[in-house]
Design a protein around this motif. Structure first.
Motif, PDB file in Angstrom:
ATOM      1  N   SER A 129       0.875  -1.461   0.033  1.00 31.27           N
ATOM      2  CA  SER A 129      -0.356  -0.029   0.029  1.00 31.27           C
ATOM      3  C   SER A 129       1.129   1.297   0.011  1.00 31.27           C
ATOM      4  O   SER A 129       0.290   2.089   0.028  1.00 31.27           O
ATOM      5  N   ALA A 130       2.191   1.069   0.068  1.00 26.89           N
ATOM      6  CA  ALA A 130       2.839   2.314  -0.185  1.00 26.89           C
ATOM      7  C   ALA A 130       2.696   3.112  -1.183  1.00 26.89           C
ATOM      8  O   ALA A 130       2.665   2.333  -2.748  1.00 26.89           O
ATOM      9  N   ASN A 131       3.276   4.550  -1.292  1.00 28.42           N
ATOM     10  CA  ASN A 131       3.479   5.328  -2.329  1.00 28.42           C
ATOM     11  C   ASN A 131       4.107   6.102  -1.845  1.00 28.42           C
ATOM     12  O   ASN A 131       4.748   6.397  -1.143  1.00 28.42           O
ATOM     13  N   ILE A 132       4.448   6.211  -3.748  1.00 36.61           N
ATOM     14  CA  ILE A 132       6.412   7.764  -3.296  1.00 36.61           C
ATOM     15  C   ILE A 132       5.529   8.854  -4.353  1.00 36.61           C
ATOM     16  O   ILE A 132       5.058   8.808  -5.540  1.00 36.61           O
ATOM     17  N   LEU A 133       6.046   9.764  -3.987  1.00 36.24           N
ATOM     18  CA  LEU A 133       5.552  11.479  -4.692  1.00 36.24           C
ATOM     19  C   LEU A 133       6.947  11.463  -5.583  1.00 36.24           C
ATOM     20  O   LEU A 133       7.793  11.719  -5.540  1.00 36.24           O
ATOM     21  N   LEU A 134       6.361  11.477  -7.056  1.00 40.05           N
ATOM     22  CA  LEU A 134       7.401  11.760  -7.998  1.00 40.05           C
ATOM     23  C   LEU A 134       7.277  13.159  -8.854  1.00 40.05           C
ATOM     24  O   LEU A 134       5.887  13.691  -9.215  1.00 40.05           O
ATOM     25  N   PRO A 135       8.271  14.138  -9.267  1.00 38.20           N
ATOM     26  CA  PRO A 135       7.611  14.890  -9.702  1.00 38.20           C
ATOM     27  C   PRO A 135       7.549  15.407 -11.476  1.00 38.20           C
ATOM     28  O   PRO A 135       7.820  13.482 -11.705  1.00 38.20           O
ATOM     29  N   ILE A 171       1.929  18.690  -3.425  1.00 39.17           N
ATOM     30  CA  ILE A 171       2.524  17.755  -3.179  1.00 39.17           C
ATOM     31  C   ILE A 171       1.622  17.480  -1.049  1.00 39.17           C
ATOM     32  O   ILE A 171       1.658  16.094  -0.741  1.00 39.17           O
ATOM     33  N   GLU A 172       1.403  18.543  -0.084  1.00 41.13           N
ATOM     34  CA  GLU A 172       0.426  17.986   0.905  1.00 41.13           C
ATOM     35  C   GLU A 172      -0.724  17.687   0.597  1.00 41.13           C
ATOM     36  O   GLU A 172      -1.801  16.753   1.063  1.00 41.13           O
ATOM     37  N   VAL A 173      -1.143  17.845  -0.986  1.00 37.78           N
ATOM     38  CA  VAL A 173      -2.672  16.988  -1.575  1.00 37.78           C
ATOM     39  C   VAL A 173      -2.493  15.837  -1.521  1.00 37.78           C
ATOM     40  O   VAL A 173      -3.167  15.098  -0.930  1.00 37.78           O
ATOM     41  N   LEU A 174      -1.445  15.450  -2.143  1.00 33.10           N
ATOM     42  CA  LEU A 174      -0.937  13.976  -3.024  1.00 33.10           C
ATOM     43  C   LEU A 174      -0.787  12.855  -1.088  1.00 33.10           C
ATOM     44  O   LEU A 174      -1.085  11.733  -1.586  1.00 33.10           O
ATOM     45  N   ALA A 175      -0.186  13.523  -0.502  1.00 33.77           N
ATOM     46  CA  ALA A 175       0.960  13.013   0.657  1.00 33.77           C
ATOM     47  C   ALA A 175      -0.886  12.288   1.356  1.00 33.77           C
ATOM     48  O   ALA A 175      -1.691  12.805   1.735  1.00 33.77           O
ATOM     49  N   ASP A 176      -0.347  10.951   1.898  1.00 36.34           N
ATOM     50  CA  ASP A 176      -1.192  10.373   3.297  1.00 36.34           C
ATOM     51  C   ASP A 176      -0.620   9.073   4.031  1.00 36.34           C
ATOM     52  O   ASP A 176       0.673   9.586   4.323  1.00 36.34           O
ATOM     53  N   GLN A 177      -1.104   8.831   4.761  1.00 37.19           N
ATOM     54  CA  GLN A 177      -0.623   8.135   5.899  1.00 37.19           C
ATOM     55  C   GLN A 177       0.492   6.637   5.041  1.00 37.19           C
ATOM     56  O   GLN A 177       1.604   6.249   5.439  1.00 37.19           O
ATOM     57  N   ASN A 178       0.087   6.191   3.548  1.00 40.89           N
ATOM     58  CA  ASN A 178       1.102   5.438   3.089  1.00 40.89           C
ATOM     59  C   ASN A 178       2.268   6.263   2.547  1.00 40.89           C
ATOM     60  O   ASN A 178       2.450   5.270   2.205  1.00 40.89           O
ATOM     61  N   THR A 179       2.015   7.469   2.484  1.00 36.46           N
ATOM     62  CA  THR A 179       3.436   8.446   1.532  1.00 36.46           C
ATOM     63  C   THR A 179       4.848   7.713   2.114  1.00 36.46           C
ATOM     64  O   THR A 179       4.982   8.107   3.257  1.00 36.46           O
ATOM     65  N   VAL A 180       6.107   7.056   1.288  1.00 39.49           N
ATOM     66  CA  VAL A 180       7.169   6.952   1.887  1.00 39.49           C
ATOM     67  C   VAL A 180       8.221   8.206   2.038  1.00 39.49           C
ATOM     68  O   VAL A 180       9.591   8.039   2.238  1.00 39.49           O
ATOM     69  N   ALA A 181       8.015   8.644   0.444  1.00 35.95           N
ATOM     70  CA  ALA A 181       9.247   9.219   0.479  1.00 35.95           C
ATOM     71  C   ALA A 181       8.607  10.337  -0.523  1.00 35.95           C
ATOM     72  O   ALA A 181       8.025  10.400  -1.799  1.00 35.95           O
ATOM     73  N   GLU A 208       9.557  17.062   6.405  1.00 35.53           N
ATOM     74  CA  GLU A 208       9.110  17.271   7.656  1.00 35.53           C
ATOM     75  C   GLU A 208       8.195  17.341   8.557  1.00 35.53           C
ATOM     76  O   GLU A 208       7.225  16.461   9.362  1.00 35.53           O
ATOM     77  N   LYS A 209       7.215  18.083   7.816  1.00 37.96           N
ATOM     78  CA  LYS A 209       5.963  18.141   8.187  1.00 37.96           C
ATOM     79  C   LYS A 209       4.915  17.235   8.080  1.00 37.96           C
ATOM     80  O   LYS A 209       3.881  16.421   8.522  1.00 37.96           O
ATOM     81  N   LEU A 210       4.965  16.391   6.456  1.00 35.39           N
ATOM     82  CA  LEU A 210       4.199  14.922   6.314  1.00 35.39           C
ATOM     83  C   LEU A 210       4.888  13.754   6.673  1.00 35.39           C
ATOM     84  O   LEU A 210       4.394  12.230   7.225  1.00 35.39           O
ATOM     85  N   LYS A 211       6.241  13.978   7.756  1.00 38.93           N
ATOM     86  CA  LYS A 211       7.090  13.021   8.521  1.00 38.93           C
ATOM     87  C   LYS A 211       7.034  11.718   6.901  1.00 38.93           C
ATOM     88  O   LYS A 211       6.910  10.356   7.439  1.00 38.93           O
ATOM     89  N   ILE A 212       8.286  12.214   5.992  1.00 40.24           N
ATOM     90  CA  ILE A 212       8.617  11.460   5.372  1.00 40.24           C
ATOM     91  C   ILE A 212       9.784  12.144   4.240  1.00 40.24           C
ATOM     92  O   ILE A 212      10.238  13.431   4.747  1.00 40.24           O
ATOM     93  N   LEU A 213      10.517  11.085   4.618  1.00 44.49           N
ATOM     94  CA  LEU A 213      12.185  11.396   4.035  1.00 44.49           C
ATOM     95  C   LEU A 213      12.003  11.979   2.508  1.00 44.49           C
ATOM     96  O   LEU A 213      10.711  12.014   1.881  1.00 44.49           O
ATOM     97  N   VAL A 214      13.637  12.274   2.193  1.00 42.79           N
ATOM     98  CA  VAL A 214      13.257  12.778   0.678  1.00 42.79           C
ATOM     99  C   VAL A 214      14.606  12.094  -0.038  1.00 42.79           C
ATOM    100  O   VAL A 214      15.678  11.886   0.600  1.00 42.79           O
TER     101      VAL A 214
END
Length: 417
Positions: A129-135, A171-181, A208-214
């Motif tokens: 269920s993990a997701n990652i945010l890509l440009p 980024i803030e809209v896309l991220a959720d509890q399953n976002t890892v980076a 940092e606010k979303l508690k995900i790494l970069v």
């Protein structure tokens, strides 16, 4: 042992191969479209491999270091799976020059180029269920690696009218509890952007606010020639944990040496507390790194390369980027929304309504290859339909000739109203 079916297939062995576009794959297809009867040479502005052009070549220091390591007869065996100790230490020292804290050799893992570092990063983060945010646009290997690792990809836009800055609200809209980076590529591939200190700080604060790494892809690190100097994302490692990916490939013009690194830039020790480092070390036990003698040459290469070599490369890239943008201004159906400030590539927008019998960016690039023997990457390959990615890491004469041919192609296909 599995029984073989009568049809010739294996029981339970069918797999679905990801259908993601890759740069090498589409360039191979474009090369097949070149008219073999044409007597003009093929000019490729599709791959980020400057070593293909005579104006770009590595420093003799790098060559001598490799020869010396090879001839020493000391580096013919296996290296430790995480890399030679002296290589890890040298890379830690090299990266620490630009950071407000000092990395240790334990933070560094040696990879077969930056591509393997990307795969390691996504493998370490993959879980159900993990997701990652890509440009968007993005180097397509990220999406391909994510597909193989079962990571859901969510895309945030880079904004061309703001110098390809990150759409921070997205980024803030896309991220959720399953976002890892989230992934940041700086200097940018494919856009040629170089992010300011302030913009990177804002990204770090959001992460940092979303508690995900970069994940900071800095394979083009220091290849900056605009108003913004290169700032490594690791500067903000105390704010948010950063996985820094890089290599010798671009700055030293040696992509074929396959010498890269995967670095935990994390002065607060969050990776250690969560046993991430222990997990990484175990994973490297199943990887094959670069040739041992190439690793052994790295300390001398990093310590002894003269700044004159780097400045020469930067000057050539800057000149080439200016040629590229100036010539594109002469072609009404292609526009450059933001002049490149670094790396080796730039994104150009196609104005399709001005073109006759060209349906989209892929059609444009295949017809250009066939008619003009010029290879340009369609924007679809990096996530932006009806755009083009042009690699300007070419000698000025070849770049001028290629863009003259592009102009001629566009003139032939321009609508006359």
């Amino acid at each position: 042992m599995e029984k073989v079916k009568e049809s010739g297939t294996m029981n339970n062995c069918e797999v679905e191969t990801p259908k993601n576009i890759t740069i090498k794959g589409i360039i191979s297809l474009l090369m097949q479209s070149v008219d073999e009867k044409c007597d003009r040479s093929v000019i490729s502005l599709g791959m980020g491999d400057p070593s293909a052009y005579s104006c770009f070549h590595t420093t003799p220091i790098a060559q001598h270091a490799v020869v010396d390591a090879f001839q020493s007869d000391k580096f013919n065996g296996y290296s430790p799976t995480v890399g030679l100790p002296q290589t890890r230490r040298a890379i830690a020292d090299y990266l620490s020059r630009d950071l407000p804290y000092k990395l240790s050799s334990d933070d560094v893992f040696i990879t077969s180029g930056c591509t393997q570092a990307i795969d390691v990063a996504l493998t370490m983060l993959a879980r159900p269920s993990a997701n990652i945010l890509l440009p968007r646009p993005c180097f397509p290997i990220y999406e391909l690696c994510a597909a193989f690792r079962g990571l859901e990809v969510r895309r945030f836009d880079l904004l061309p009218d703001k110098g390809w800055e990150v759409d921070r609200d997205a980024i803030e809209v896309l991220a959720d509890q399953n976002t890892v980076a989230l992934v940041i590529i700086n200097p940018g591939n494919p856009c040629g952007n170089v992010y300011s200190y302030q913009h990177l700080k804002e990204i770090a604060d959001i992460a940092e606010k979303l508690k995900i790494l970069v994940i900071a892809d800095e394979v083009y690190g220091h290849l900056a020639f605009g108003k913004n100097p290169f700032v490594p994302m690791g500067v903000f490692g105390s704010t948010v944990p950063v996985l820094t990916l890089g290599s010798l490939s671009k700055r030293w013009i040696v992509p074929g040496w396959r010498l890269g690194w995967f670095v935990t830039t994390d002065p607060s020790g969050k990776f250690i507390k969560t046993k991430v480092v222990e997990h990484i070390k175990k994973y490297f036990d199943i990887l094959g790194g670069p040739a041992t003698f190439i690793q052994a040459a790295v300390p001398y290469i990093l310590e002894q390369t003269d700044e004159v070599f780097f400045k020469k490369t930067i000057n050539i890239l800057k000149q080439a980027s200016e040629i590229c943008c100036d010539r594109i201004k002469e072609i009404p159906c292609i526009t450059c929304p933001h002049k490149p400030q670094g790396s080796m590539a730039v994104m150009m927008k196609l104005n399709l309504p001005l073109l006759d019998d060209i349906s989209d960016d892929i059609d444009f690039c295949f017809k250009l290859a066939k008619e003009e023997s010029v290879i340009i990457l369609p924007g679809t390959a990096v996530g932006l339909k009806d755009w083009l990615r042009i690699t300007f890491a070419a000698d000025p004469a070849s770049l001028e000739e290629a863009l003259v041919r592009v102009k001629s192609f566009c003139q032939r296909h321009t609508k006359f109203i």
